[in-house]
Structure formats: C-alpha cells, structure tokens
Scaffold this motif. Sequence first.
Motif, PDB file in Angstrom:
ATOM      1  N   ILE A  57       0.837  -1.207   0.000  1.00  0.00           N
ATOM      2  CA  ILE A  57       0.000   0.000   0.000  1.00  0.00           C
ATOM      3  C   ILE A  57       0.868   1.252   0.000  1.00  0.00           C
ATOM      4  CG2 ILE A  57      -1.644   1.338   1.372  1.00  0.00           C
ATOM      5  CD1 ILE A  57      -2.858  -1.327   2.284  1.00  0.00           C
ATOM      6  N   ASN A  58       1.925   1.235   0.818  1.00  0.00           N
ATOM      7  CA  ASN A  58       2.827   2.393   0.864  1.00  0.00           C
ATOM      8  C   ASN A  58       3.514   2.612  -0.481  1.00  0.00           C
ATOM      9  OD1 ASN A  58       2.268   2.963   3.549  1.00  0.00           O
ATOM     10  ND2 ASN A  58       3.903   1.642   4.322  1.00  0.00           N
ATOM     11  N   ILE A  59       3.950   1.521  -1.102  1.00  0.00           N
ATOM     12  CA  ILE A  59       4.603   1.636  -2.410  1.00  0.00           C
ATOM     13  C   ILE A  59       3.630   2.194  -3.445  1.00  0.00           C
ATOM     14  CG2 ILE A  59       5.608   0.308  -4.313  1.00  0.00           C
ATOM     15  CD1 ILE A  59       6.788  -1.579  -2.208  1.00  0.00           C
ATOM     16  N   PHE A  60       2.385   1.711  -3.389  1.00  0.00           N
ATOM     17  CA  PHE A  60       1.379   2.193  -4.338  1.00  0.00           C
ATOM     18  C   PHE A  60       1.171   3.695  -4.203  1.00  0.00           C
ATOM     19  CE2 PHE A  60      -3.084   3.425  -4.924  1.00  0.00           C
ATOM     20  CZ  PHE A  60      -3.230   3.165  -6.280  1.00  0.00           C
ATOM     21  N   PHE A  61       1.029   4.166  -2.964  1.00  0.00           N
ATOM     22  CA  PHE A  61       0.765   5.591  -2.769  1.00  0.00           C
ATOM     23  C   PHE A  61       1.997   6.443  -3.057  1.00  0.00           C
ATOM     24  CE2 PHE A  61      -2.975   4.132  -0.360  1.00  0.00           C
ATOM     25  CZ  PHE A  61      -3.930   4.961  -0.935  1.00  0.00           C
ATOM     26  N   ILE A  62       3.185   5.889  -2.855  1.00  0.00           N
ATOM     27  CA  ILE A  62       4.397   6.618  -3.237  1.00  0.00           C
ATOM     28  C   ILE A  62       4.438   6.807  -4.749  1.00  0.00           C
ATOM     29  CG2 ILE A  62       6.913   6.447  -3.388  1.00  0.00           C
ATOM     30  CD1 ILE A  62       6.864   5.126  -0.627  1.00  0.00           C
ATOM     31  N   ILE A  63       4.145   5.725  -5.483  1.00  0.00           N
ATOM     32  CA  ILE A  63       4.126   5.814  -6.945  1.00  0.00           C
ATOM     33  C   ILE A  63       3.033   6.775  -7.410  1.00  0.00           C
ATOM     34  CG2 ILE A  63       3.726   4.514  -9.075  1.00  0.00           C
ATOM     35  CD1 ILE A  63       4.947   2.079  -7.684  1.00  0.00           C
ATOM     36  N   TYR A  64       1.875   6.684  -6.763  1.00  0.00           N
ATOM     37  CA  TYR A  64       0.764   7.571  -7.130  1.00  0.00           C
ATOM     38  C   TYR A  64       1.126   9.034  -6.870  1.00  0.00           C
ATOM     39  CZ  TYR A  64      -3.965   9.488  -7.303  1.00  0.00           C
ATOM     40  OH  TYR A  64      -5.071  10.224  -7.621  1.00  0.00           O
ATOM     41  N   SER A  65       1.787   9.291  -5.741  1.00  0.00           N
ATOM     42  CA  SER A  65       2.199  10.662  -5.424  1.00  0.00           C
ATOM     43  C   SER A  65       3.208  11.180  -6.438  1.00  0.00           C
ATOM     44  CB  SER A  65       2.793  10.718  -4.010  1.00  0.00           C
ATOM     45  OG  SER A  65       1.849  10.299  -3.045  1.00  0.00           O
ATOM     46  N   LEU A  66       4.140  10.313  -6.823  1.00  0.00           N
ATOM     47  CA  LEU A  66       5.128  10.722  -7.826  1.00  0.00           C
ATOM     48  C   LEU A  66       4.463  11.023  -9.164  1.00  0.00           C
ATOM     49  CD1 LEU A  66       8.058   8.244  -7.072  1.00  0.00           C
ATOM     50  CD2 LEU A  66       7.956  10.684  -6.554  1.00  0.00           C
ATOM     51  N   CYS A  67       3.438  10.245  -9.503  1.00  0.00           N
ATOM     52  CA  CYS A  67       2.712  10.491 -10.759  1.00  0.00           C
ATOM     53  C   CYS A  67       2.006  11.846 -10.740  1.00  0.00           C
ATOM     54  CB  CYS A  67       1.695   9.377 -11.008  1.00  0.00           C
ATOM     55  SG  CYS A  67       2.434   7.779 -11.419  1.00  0.00           S
ATOM     56  N   CYS A  68       1.675  12.329  -9.556  1.00  0.00           N
ATOM     57  CA  CYS A  68       1.044  13.648  -9.437  1.00  0.00           C
ATOM     58  C   CYS A  68       2.076  14.767  -9.400  1.00  0.00           C
ATOM     59  CB  CYS A  68       0.181  13.703  -8.173  1.00  0.00           C
ATOM     60  SG  CYS A  68      -1.214  12.560  -8.167  1.00  0.00           S
ATOM     61  N   ILE A  69       3.213  14.511  -8.759  1.00  0.00           N
ATOM     62  CA  ILE A  69       4.212  15.561  -8.555  1.00  0.00           C
ATOM     63  C   ILE A  69       5.099  15.753  -9.782  1.00  0.00           C
ATOM     64  CG2 ILE A  69       6.230  16.216  -7.180  1.00  0.00           C
ATOM     65  CD1 ILE A  69       4.922  14.769  -4.817  1.00  0.00           C
ATOM     66  N   ILE A  70       5.485  14.649 -10.432  1.00  0.00           N
ATOM     67  CA  ILE A  70       6.435  14.736 -11.547  1.00  0.00           C
ATOM     68  C   ILE A  70       5.913  15.606 -12.688  1.00  0.00           C
ATOM     69  CG2 ILE A  70       7.522  13.374 -13.377  1.00  0.00           C
ATOM     70  CD1 ILE A  70       8.038  11.195 -11.311  1.00  0.00           C
ATOM     71  N   PRO A  71       4.648  15.470 -13.122  1.00  0.00           N
ATOM     72  CA  PRO A  71       4.176  16.374 -14.191  1.00  0.00           C
ATOM     73  C   PRO A  71       4.237  17.850 -13.801  1.00  0.00           C
ATOM     74  CG  PRO A  71       2.705  14.497 -13.966  1.00  0.00           C
ATOM     75  CD  PRO A  71       3.642  14.445 -12.807  1.00  0.00           C
ATOM     76  N   LEU A  72       3.911  18.161 -12.542  1.00  0.00           N
ATOM     77  CA  LEU A  72       3.995  19.556 -12.094  1.00  0.00           C
ATOM     78  C   LEU A  72       5.437  20.047 -12.118  1.00  0.00           C
ATOM     79  CD1 LEU A  72       1.497  19.558  -9.081  1.00  0.00           C
ATOM     80  CD2 LEU A  72       1.137  20.476 -11.367  1.00  0.00           C
ATOM     81  N   LEU A  73       6.345  19.178 -11.702  1.00  0.00           N
ATOM     82  CA  LEU A  73       7.758  19.546 -11.731  1.00  0.00           C
ATOM     83  C   LEU A  73       8.237  19.774 -13.165  1.00  0.00           C
ATOM     84  CD1 LEU A  73      10.423  19.947 -10.217  1.00  0.00           C
ATOM     85  CD2 LEU A  73      10.809  17.475 -10.384  1.00  0.00           C
ATOM     86  N   LEU A  74       7.777  18.917 -14.084  1.00  0.00           N
ATOM     87  CA  LEU A  74       8.157  19.080 -15.487  1.00  0.00           C
ATOM     88  C   LEU A  74       7.627  20.397 -16.044  1.00  0.00           C
ATOM     89  CD1 LEU A  74       9.409  17.942 -18.073  1.00  0.00           C
ATOM     90  CD2 LEU A  74       7.236  16.780 -18.526  1.00  0.00           C
ATOM     91  N   ILE A  75       6.381  20.722 -15.721  1.00  0.00           N
ATOM     92  CA  ILE A  75       5.801  21.986 -16.185  1.00  0.00           C
ATOM     93  C   ILE A  75       6.622  23.171 -15.675  1.00  0.00           C
ATOM     94  CG2 ILE A  75       3.802  23.508 -15.939  1.00  0.00           C
ATOM     95  CD1 ILE A  75       2.041  21.019 -15.958  1.00  0.00           C
ATOM     96  N   PHE A  76       7.003  23.106 -14.409  1.00  0.00           N
ATOM     97  CA  PHE A  76       7.771  24.205 -13.824  1.00  0.00           C
ATOM     98  C   PHE A  76       9.141  24.342 -14.491  1.00  0.00           C
ATOM     99  CE2 PHE A  76      10.766  25.681 -10.487  1.00  0.00           C
ATOM    100  CZ  PHE A  76      10.286  26.980 -10.368  1.00  0.00           C
ATOM    101  N   MET A  77       9.810  23.221 -14.730  1.00  0.00           N
ATOM    102  CA  MET A  77      11.140  23.275 -15.339  1.00  0.00           C
ATOM    103  C   MET A  77      11.068  23.749 -16.789  1.00  0.00           C
ATOM    104  SD  MET A  77      12.918  22.596 -12.785  1.00  0.00           S
ATOM    105  CE  MET A  77      14.512  22.665 -13.606  1.00  0.00           C
ATOM    106  N   VAL A  78      10.041  23.326 -17.513  1.00  0.00           N
ATOM    107  CA  VAL A  78       9.899  23.782 -18.900  1.00  0.00           C
ATOM    108  C   VAL A  78       9.621  25.281 -18.943  1.00  0.00           C
ATOM    109  CG1 VAL A  78       8.494  23.582 -20.993  1.00  0.00           C
ATOM    110  CG2 VAL A  78       9.163  21.530 -19.743  1.00  0.00           C
ATOM    111  N   SER A  79       8.873  25.778 -17.964  1.00  0.00           N
ATOM    112  CA  SER A  79       8.591  27.217 -17.933  1.00  0.00           C
ATOM    113  C   SER A  79       9.854  28.039 -17.709  1.00  0.00           C
ATOM    114  CB  SER A  79       7.567  27.529 -16.841  1.00  0.00           C
ATOM    115  OG  SER A  79       8.129  27.372 -15.547  1.00  0.00           O
TER     116      SER A  79
END
Length: 309
Positions: free
Chosen positions: A24-46
């Motif tokens: 369960i912890n691994i699942f939510f870690i992966i899920y959190s990364l799936c939410c955070i990584i796109p935002l980080l990519l958007i910020f870096m591209v900007s």
Amino acid sequence: MSTNASKATSNPFNAVSPTANSLINIFFIIYSLCCIIPLLLIFMVSLSNEQDVVTLGYSFFPKQFDLSAYKFLMEDWKQIVTSYGVTVFVTVIGTVISVVLMALYAYPISRTDFPHRKFFTFFIFFTMLFNGGLVPWYLVYVNMLHLKDNIWALILPLLVSAFFVLIIRTFFQTTIPTAVLESAKIDGAGEIRIFFQIVMPLSLPVIATVALFSVVNYWNDWFLSLVFIADDKTISIQYLMYKMLLNIQYLSTNSNAASAIAAAGGQVSFPNETVRMAMAIMGIGPIVFAYPFFQKYFVKGLTVGAVKG
C-alpha cells in the motif's frame, strides 16, 4: 479469558499485514510521484529557453535557464494583478456564500420532521438531470438580473450545486445525532441557532470538503468571464491567460499580423511552449496552498464531530 482478549487486541479483525502495508505504501508513493512529476516538469519547462524546448523537447534539466516566458507575461503586470484580485475576491466570497446556501438548503431536507422534504429533494435532484439551456440561462442573467459586466456574474451561476447539496444532506442525516437536536430544542434553541451553533460545527468535515471543491471551481472558471464580462478590469486570471494564449497563437500563425507588428517596431517572436507552462504555474500556484488550509479543518472537524461517550 484474558489471553483471548489480548490476542484479539493484538490481532484485530481489520489489521493489515506487513506485506500488504508495504504494498500500500509503495502504491501511494508511486501515485504521489505520478502527481508531482508532471507539475515539476511543467515548472522546469517554464524556466527553459523557447528554442531549446522546440529543438530538444521537454526536459527536467533545461540546457539553459530562461525567464523569458515570465517576463513576457509580466509585461502587462497591472492587468495580471487586477485579474488576480478579481479571482481571489470571487473565490473567497463565492465559496463562503455557496457553502452557507447549500448547507441551509440541505439541513431542512435532512430532517425527517420536515413535511415537504421529499418535494424539495426531488426539486434539487431534478436540476442534475435537466436544465433550461444556455440561451435562457444567459438571458436570465443579462436581461433579468442585469449582470452584464458585473463581478457578481462570476459568483451567482456557481453558487449552488445539486450534487454537493445532496452530499451535505446525506452527511447531516447519517452523522448529526437526532438526540442532540432534540436536546437543543428542549433547552429553547431555535432552528437558526441549532443550525449555526450545533449542526455547522459538527459538520466541518463535509463543509471543508465542499468548500475545497467550490474554491477549485471558482478559481479555475474562465467561461463566465468569456460570456458575461467585456471589461478587462473584471475578468478572471484564468480567462486572462486564455486570451493571452489565443493572441500568441494568432500572431504565430498569421504572417500579416506579424508583419504589421514588425513594421511598427514591436516584438514578433513570441515564446509559445514555455509561456503555456508559465501560465499553468501562475494559474495553479495560489490554489495549491488551499488544500493544506482545508486539511487542517478536516482533522479539526473529525475531532469536533466525534460522538464521545
């Protein structure tokens, strides 16, 4: 007997095994990364150079940091500040009024002693299935309520959601003890006092949840500005970003317009991809801080609303 009790305590029926807990912890870690990584990519591209993005594509590590996208957006900083102010005002005032109105509607239809609760429940539910259409909706706000170019045109259409009313009603029915309401009546409290001093404090979890969704709805709305607002002093930040993006796309694809701007000595080359990302950051930045604010009230509401023996 005590041994059996201790076993039951140490191995409760709903206990999670260490393996399941790890999964369960691994699942939510992966899920959190799936939410955070796109935002980080958007910020870096900007923060990237427009030419590098066009040539090399999106990257978490820009070849060179460039603030051209933000500088381009901030050229009209007065309009951005004005639109931010409009959006903050609409979001705060709209959310407060919306939550109060929906709770006031949900409270009587949650009471079994209210004689017309079935009619009013069906009345609000009916609006989830059918509506009057876009044209009558527009005519009501413009011709009858005279809200053209009025900031209240950005607030009133989103005030009441039938779905949220039914959610609040269900919470009232399943969580608020009837004995508490009856005790308050015996003590001489009226319905208004019961609602604001007993029901609302006990309902903070659902109130905070509905308020959070209302905040997001108001903050992300651009359609109402498009339909009702012609004055730039009253448009929301989302609609301002939308207009700026359309202008960039038009100038990028229209050679005649670009030639006219060049002849007038204006800027011809506009950042496109990086501006999109910068707009996303400027649009979602303030609203990101809303969830932690409401999270505090989730916890507080669960504590206050608990039935204690």
